[in-house]
Design a protein around this motif. Structure first.
Motif, PDB file in Angstrom:
ATOM      1  N   LEU A 270       8.018   2.546   1.925  1.00  0.00           N
ATOM      2  CA  LEU A 270       7.224   3.492   1.137  1.00  0.00           C
ATOM      3  C   LEU A 270       5.757   3.079   1.066  1.00  0.00           C
ATOM      4  O   LEU A 270       4.856   3.930   1.053  1.00  0.00           O
ATOM      5  CB  LEU A 270       7.815   3.619  -0.263  1.00  0.00           C
ATOM      6  CG  LEU A 270       9.158   4.374  -0.318  1.00  0.00           C
ATOM      7  CD1 LEU A 270       9.850   4.144  -1.647  1.00  0.00           C
ATOM      8  CD2 LEU A 270       8.943   5.866  -0.070  1.00  0.00           C
ATOM      9  N   VAL A 271       5.499   1.767   1.031  1.00  0.00           N
ATOM     10  CA  VAL A 271       4.118   1.282   1.074  1.00  0.00           C
ATOM     11  C   VAL A 271       3.473   1.682   2.404  1.00  0.00           C
ATOM     12  O   VAL A 271       2.331   2.168   2.453  1.00  0.00           O
ATOM     13  CB  VAL A 271       4.058  -0.245   0.874  1.00  0.00           C
ATOM     14  CG1 VAL A 271       2.652  -0.767   1.136  1.00  0.00           C
ATOM     15  CG2 VAL A 271       4.506  -0.613  -0.533  1.00  0.00           C
ATOM     16  N   LEU A 272       4.204   1.488   3.508  1.00  0.00           N
ATOM     17  CA  LEU A 272       3.687   1.873   4.823  1.00  0.00           C
ATOM     18  C   LEU A 272       3.452   3.381   4.917  1.00  0.00           C
ATOM     19  O   LEU A 272       2.479   3.833   5.520  1.00  0.00           O
ATOM     20  CB  LEU A 272       4.654   1.432   5.917  1.00  0.00           C
ATOM     21  CG  LEU A 272       4.743  -0.069   6.211  1.00  0.00           C
ATOM     22  CD1 LEU A 272       5.831  -0.341   7.244  1.00  0.00           C
ATOM     23  CD2 LEU A 272       3.397  -0.588   6.715  1.00  0.00           C
ATOM     24  N   LEU A 273       4.350   4.144   4.320  1.00  0.00           N
ATOM     25  CA  LEU A 273       4.218   5.599   4.343  1.00  0.00           C
ATOM     26  C   LEU A 273       2.897   6.033   3.695  1.00  0.00           C
ATOM     27  O   LEU A 273       2.156   6.843   4.262  1.00  0.00           O
ATOM     28  CB  LEU A 273       5.400   6.242   3.617  1.00  0.00           C
ATOM     29  CG  LEU A 273       5.366   7.766   3.480  1.00  0.00           C
ATOM     30  CD1 LEU A 273       5.486   8.432   4.836  1.00  0.00           C
ATOM     31  CD2 LEU A 273       6.481   8.241   2.549  1.00  0.00           C
ATOM     32  N   ALA A 274       2.622   5.488   2.530  1.00  0.00           N
ATOM     33  CA  ALA A 274       1.378   5.839   1.844  1.00  0.00           C
ATOM     34  C   ALA A 274       0.164   5.420   2.666  1.00  0.00           C
ATOM     35  O   ALA A 274      -0.813   6.174   2.802  1.00  0.00           O
ATOM     36  CB  ALA A 274       1.345   5.186   0.467  1.00  0.00           C
TER      37      ALA A 274
END
Length: 386
Positions: A270-274
């Motif tokens: 989710l960090v990478l997605l953002a």
């Protein structure tokens, strides 16, 4: 691999319109702000199918169920190819989306055919078929539409669906249900899942995850077709190759889930997605940054999605079809929201508006994960040390 292929072709029926929206809109006279409904129609049908058809996998022989749904999807694709106007096209795509939930039946079947120690790896492979279908459809659709028009795309999918239905019936094992249950009991069991904090938290994460995913892939064709690029549908479809690279790189997520690290993988994804939206948001001036952002986004989506399903099927091994179907309701709602809002955001504020929207969706998923991480970590620890 056959189940992964079923997933790829079935899910392509919903997403194949994305790279040809501009061409399709011109042919049928659809305003730019309304193009998102073409993708959303299939996703809304998919949503209904998740709630009503996927639970049948806990009652019926899934080999025959998969075969029947593939044939019905082929009929829907033929109807879409013959549609003379937007209303009939939307009806055809919604009907196809209804039975495209064969994807979830295939995923649940694969999970049940696997040993507990290899379930995560198996889910990683089969779920990769879903991502390959979503992104590979962009490449296929872009090329076919550029050469022979958008109707050829749907005709091709109809042929593939019929061929797969024959292979499924001949090659997959029979799936005898161990106990007789009623449809009402299965639906009641699905309703009870919404009282499970793990199920609800993973579902909300899926909602935000695929809203962000849909924001990118339902809207990216618009800035690429505009100034300064003016890319053709075939050239736009090639961006799916970057997405495939990211998705294939995340097959490893299934093995991490088998090692009881699914929750940590979901948070990192989710960090990478953002962060990926920083790159993809630059589509107005840098195609190179878009490629980087697409790879990172699709890696993140695959890693989080596989991790979520691994956690849920491990927690509910007695009703894998119902739990995956229920979880994917959140997915369908998120995908539909992303598809319809990205075209509206683009019409109002250009690609910058769409990028901000996608980042906000990613942030929602990350907040949900942070709020629920401790309770999920305790469940993973309990699974590791029963």
């Amino acid at each position: 691999m056959l189940l992964a292929t079923v997933c790829a072709v079935a899910v392509a029926t919903i997403y194949v319109a994305q790279p040809v929206l501009a061409q399709l809109g011109q042919d049928l006279g659809v305003p730019e702000a309304d193009l998102g409904w073409i993708v959303t129609a299939g996703q809304l049908g998919y949503l209904v199918g998740l709630a009503t058809l996927v639970p049948l996998g806990d009652l019926l022989d899934r080999r025959r169920l998969i075969t029947g749904h593939l044939l019905l999807a082929a009929v829907g694709m033929l109807a879409a190819a013959a549609s003379p106007n937007l209303p009939l096209l939307l009806i055809s795509l919604a009907g196809t989306g209804l039975v495209a939930v064969v994807v979830q039946t295939a995923v649940a079947f694969a999970a049940d055919l696997s040993t507990p120690a290899e379930r995560g790896r198996t889910l990683g492979v089969v779920t990769s078929g879903v991502i390959l279908g979503i992104l590979g459809a962009r490449i296929l659709a872009g090329v076919l539409a550029d050469w022979w028009g958008w109707r050829t795309v749907y005709l091709t999918l109809a042929v593939l669906l019929v061929a797969l239905s024959i292979l499924v019936l001949k090659l997959l094992p029979a799936d005898h249900r161990p106990a007789r249950r009623t449809y009402g009991a299965v639906m009641s069991s699905l309703g009870h899942l919404f009282r499970d904090p793990l199920f609800v938290s993973r579902g909300l994460i899926a909602f935000f995850l695929f809203a962000s995913f849909g924001t990118l892939w339902s809207g990216l064709a618009l800035p690429l077709a505009a100034d300064p690029w003016h890319l053709s549908t075939a050239q736009t479809g090639l961006f799916g190759i970057a997405g495939l690279a990211g998705a294939l790189g995340a097959v490893r997520a299934g093995r991490w889930a088998d090692a009881q690290r699914a929750n940590a993988v979901a948070g990192g994804g989710l960090v990478l997605l953002a962060a990926s939206w920083i790159a993809t948001g630059q589509a107005n001036w840098s195609l190179g940054l878009v490629v980087i952002g697409v790879v990172v986004l699709d890696f993140a989506v695959q890693a989080v999605h596989v991790s979520n399903q691994s956690l849920l099927t491990a927690a509910h091994p007695d009703r894998t079809s119902s739990v995956i179907g229920g979880y994917m309701i959140f997915y369908a709602l998120g995908s539909a929201l992303g598809a319809i809002t990205t075209t509206t955001a683009y019409a109002l504020a250009g690609w910058t508006g769409s990028a901000i929207l996608g980042a906000v969706f990613a942030g929602g998923g990350l907040i949900t994960w942070a709020v629920s991480r401790h309770s999920v970590a305790r469940r993973e620890t309990g699974a590791r040390n029963p």
